[in-house]
Design a protein around this motif. Structure first.
Motif, mmCIF file in Angstrom:
data_model
loop_
_atom_site.group_PDB
_atom_site.id
_atom_site.type_symbol
_atom_site.label_atom_id
_atom_site.label_comp_id
_atom_site.label_asym_id
_atom_site.label_seq_id
_atom_site.Cartn_x
_atom_site.Cartn_y
_atom_site.Cartn_z
ATOM 1 N N GLY A 6 0.825 -1.215 0.000
ATOM 2 C CA GLY A 6 0.000 0.000 0.000
ATOM 3 C C GLY A 6 0.855 1.259 0.000
ATOM 4 O O GLY A 6 0.606 2.200 -0.756
ATOM 5 N N PHE A 7 1.867 1.295 0.858
ATOM 6 C CA PHE A 7 2.758 2.456 0.901
ATOM 7 C C PHE A 7 3.583 2.571 -0.385
ATOM 8 O O PHE A 7 3.881 3.668 -0.842
ATOM 9 N N THR A 8 3.946 1.422 -0.976
ATOM 10 C CA THR A 8 4.684 1.443 -2.239
ATOM 11 C C THR A 8 3.840 2.057 -3.345
ATOM 12 O O THR A 8 4.329 2.857 -4.151
ATOM 13 N N LEU A 9 2.545 1.730 -3.376
ATOM 14 C CA LEU A 9 1.646 2.290 -4.379
ATOM 15 C C LEU A 9 1.454 3.794 -4.182
ATOM 16 O O LEU A 9 1.168 4.516 -5.130
ATOM 17 N N LEU A 10 1.633 4.248 -2.949
ATOM 18 C CA LEU A 10 1.524 5.688 -2.674
ATOM 19 C C LEU A 10 2.845 6.424 -2.918
ATOM 20 O O LEU A 10 2.903 7.638 -2.754
ATOM 21 N N GLY A 11 3.884 5.687 -3.280
ATOM 22 C CA GLY A 11 5.148 6.321 -3.615
ATOM 23 C C GLY A 11 6.252 6.119 -2.597
ATOM 24 O O GLY A 11 7.384 6.552 -2.826
ATOM 25 N N ALA A 12 5.994 5.497 -1.481
ATOM 26 C CA ALA A 12 7.030 5.254 -0.464
ATOM 27 C C ALA A 12 7.631 3.862 -0.704
ATOM 28 O O ALA A 12 7.490 2.947 0.101
ATOM 29 N N TRP A 13 8.319 3.722 -1.825
ATOM 30 C CA TRP A 13 8.831 2.419 -2.233
ATOM 31 C C TRP A 13 9.897 1.813 -1.310
ATOM 32 O O TRP A 13 10.025 0.591 -1.262
ATOM 33 N N PRO A 14 10.689 2.569 -0.534
ATOM 34 C CA PRO A 14 11.701 1.927 0.324
ATOM 35 C C PRO A 14 11.105 1.034 1.417
ATOM 36 O O PRO A 14 11.815 0.216 1.995
ATOM 37 N N ILE A 15 9.839 1.184 1.706
ATOM 38 C CA ILE A 15 9.221 0.371 2.756
ATOM 39 C C ILE A 15 9.129 -1.093 2.339
ATOM 40 O O ILE A 15 9.313 -1.986 3.169
ATOM 41 N N LEU A 16 8.902 -1.379 1.069
ATOM 42 C CA LEU A 16 8.720 -2.762 0.611
ATOM 43 C C LEU A 16 9.975 -3.613 0.820
ATOM 44 O O LEU A 16 9.871 -4.702 1.409
ATOM 45 N N PRO A 17 11.175 -3.209 0.399
ATOM 46 C CA PRO A 17 12.343 -4.059 0.661
ATOM 47 C C PRO A 17 12.659 -4.189 2.152
ATOM 48 O O PRO A 17 13.125 -5.232 2.604
ATOM 49 N N LEU A 18 12.392 -3.125 2.917
ATOM 50 C CA LEU A 18 12.639 -3.222 4.362
ATOM 51 C C LEU A 18 11.672 -4.197 5.024
ATOM 52 O O LEU A 18 12.056 -4.935 5.937
ATOM 53 N N ALA A 19 10.422 -4.217 4.579
ATOM 54 C CA ALA A 19 9.458 -5.188 5.114
ATOM 55 C C ALA A 19 9.887 -6.608 4.749
ATOM 56 O O ALA A 19 9.795 -7.529 5.568
ATOM 57 N N GLY A 20 10.374 -6.784 3.512
ATOM 58 C CA GLY A 20 10.868 -8.095 3.105
ATOM 59 C C GLY A 20 12.078 -8.528 3.912
ATOM 60 O O GLY A 20 12.200 -9.687 4.312
ATOM 61 N N LEU A 21 12.984 -7.589 4.169
ATOM 62 C CA LEU A 21 14.159 -7.875 4.981
ATOM 63 C C LEU A 21 13.762 -8.254 6.406
ATOM 64 O O LEU A 21 14.299 -9.202 6.989
ATOM 65 N N GLU A 22 12.811 -7.530 6.952
ATOM 66 C CA GLU A 22 12.331 -7.817 8.306
ATOM 67 C C GLU A 22 11.736 -9.219 8.383
ATOM 68 O O GLU A 22 12.035 -9.988 9.304
ATOM 69 N N LEU A 23 10.901 -9.571 7.413
ATOM 70 C CA LEU A 23 10.287 -10.902 7.410
ATOM 71 C C LEU A 23 11.323 -11.994 7.164
ATOM 72 O O LEU A 23 11.235 -13.088 7.739
ATOM 73 N N GLY A 24 12.330 -11.708 6.333
ATOM 74 C CA GLY A 24 13.409 -12.670 6.116
ATOM 75 C C GLY A 24 14.207 -12.929 7.386
ATOM 76 O O GLY A 24 14.551 -14.074 7.705
ATOM 77 N N CYS A 25 14.497 -11.868 8.122
ATOM 78 C CA CYS A 25 15.219 -12.012 9.393
ATOM 79 C C CYS A 25 14.392 -12.778 10.417
ATOM 80 O O CYS A 25 14.919 -13.635 11.137
ATOM 81 N N LEU A 26 13.108 -12.480 10.486
ATOM 82 C CA LEU A 26 12.233 -13.196 11.416
ATOM 83 C C LEU A 26 12.160 -14.674 11.045
ATOM 84 O O LEU A 26 12.242 -15.545 11.920
ATOM 85 N N GLY A 27 12.013 -14.979 9.763
ATOM 86 C CA GLY A 27 11.986 -16.376 9.321
ATOM 87 C C GLY A 27 13.286 -17.092 9.630
ATOM 88 O O GLY A 27 13.291 -18.243 10.068
ATOM 89 N N GLY A 28 14.426 -16.417 9.418
ATOM 90 C CA GLY A 28 15.718 -17.005 9.741
ATOM 91 C C GLY A 28 15.873 -17.272 11.230
ATOM 92 O O GLY A 28 16.395 -18.313 11.636
ATOM 93 N N ALA A 29 15.406 -16.343 12.057
ATOM 94 C CA ALA A 29 15.478 -16.530 13.510
ATOM 95 C C ALA A 29 14.597 -17.695 13.962
ATOM 96 O O ALA A 29 15.000 -18.502 14.795
ATOM 97 N N LEU A 30 13.386 -17.782 13.403
ATOM 98 C CA LEU A 30 12.499 -18.898 13.750
ATOM 99 C C LEU A 30 13.110 -20.233 13.331
ATOM 100 O O LEU A 30 13.035 -21.223 14.062
ATOM 101 N N TYR A 31 13.738 -20.272 12.156
ATOM 102 C CA TYR A 31 14.379 -21.506 11.699
ATOM 103 C C TYR A 31 15.534 -21.890 12.612
ATOM 104 O O TYR A 31 15.681 -23.058 12.988
ATOM 105 N N TYR A 32 16.361 -20.924 12.986
ATOM 106 C CA TYR A 32 17.508 -21.193 13.842
ATOM 107 C C TYR A 32 17.067 -21.738 15.205
ATOM 108 O O TYR A 32 17.631 -22.714 15.699
ATOM 109 N N VAL A 33 16.064 -21.121 15.788
ATOM 110 C CA VAL A 33 15.573 -21.592 17.092
ATOM 111 C C VAL A 33 14.993 -22.990 16.962
ATOM 112 O O VAL A 33 15.242 -23.865 17.798
ATOM 113 N N ASN A 34 14.232 -23.251 15.904
ATOM 114 C CA ASN A 34 13.670 -24.578 15.703
ATOM 115 C C ASN A 34 14.776 -25.614 15.513
ATOM 116 O O ASN A 34 14.699 -26.724 16.036
ATOM 117 N N TRP A 35 15.819 -25.258 14.785
ATOM 118 C CA TRP A 35 16.944 -26.168 14.574
ATOM 119 C C TRP A 35 17.637 -26.476 15.902
ATOM 120 O O TRP A 35 17.977 -27.621 16.175
#
Length: 167
Positions: free
Chosen positions: A43-72
């Motif tokens: 939504g913010f990307t469509l309004l012109g604030a495009w830097p939010i999309l890669p940061l959201a992806g990075l945040e979710l990637g880090c969270l997924g990596g942390a969850l995987y590490y703890v599960n391992w």
């Protein structure tokens, strides 16, 4: 968490850390967080604030990596197989990474009492050649249950107090 069973004349004790959810539940939690986060980022990307999309992806990637590490890390386990002649100790995450085979006659249980009332006793199985710590990741109740199972099968070689060095 302690599980024990008997099969073919051998007693098998499995010690593994407690964990509150499985990998599947962690994935569902990640999806539940990702959907609104990515919807807002798009939504913010469509309004012109495009830097939010890669940061959201990075945040979710880090969270997924942390969850995987703890599960391992929570897949780590000690498998102690007690037969008439031998004691076999396997340690590893999904498969044994390290194995010890000890002669039963020469093997003893070493118990070091807890330093704090919330801690469990430190347990080790030792022979003349090896000293193998077992269940160091267990909570107090599970460590006491493991100690009870091992004391029923092995002689206690040492039962020492915690020693502290002061400099």
């Amino acid at each position: 968490m302690i599980h024990h069973s008997e099969a073919g004349g051998a007693k098998i004790i499995i010690a593994k850390p407690n964990h509150s959810s499985s990998w599947r539940h962690n994935l569902w939690a990640l999806v539940a967080i990702a959907v609104p986060s990515l919807a807002a980022a798009i939504g913010f990307t469509l309004l012109g604030a495009w830097p939010i999309l890669p940061l959201a992806g990075l945040e979710l990637g880090c969270l997924g990596g942390a969850l995987y590490y703890v599960n391992w890390k929570l897949q780590y386990r000690h498998v102690i197989t007690l037969t008439k002649d031998r004691i076999k100790i396997d340690k590893g995450h999904y498969a044994p990474r390290r194995t010890w085979r000890l002669p039963r006659e020469q093997t003893r249980l070493a118990v070091t009492p807890e330093a704090h009332p919330w801690d469990g006793p430190a347990l080790a199985i030792h022979s003349r050649e090896h000293h193998v710590a077992v269940g160091e990741f267990l909570n107090r109740d599970d460590a006491l249950a493991l100690m009870k199972l091992l004391k029923a099968e092995l002689r206690t070689g040492t039962h020492s107090a915690q020693t502290r060095l002061q400099l």
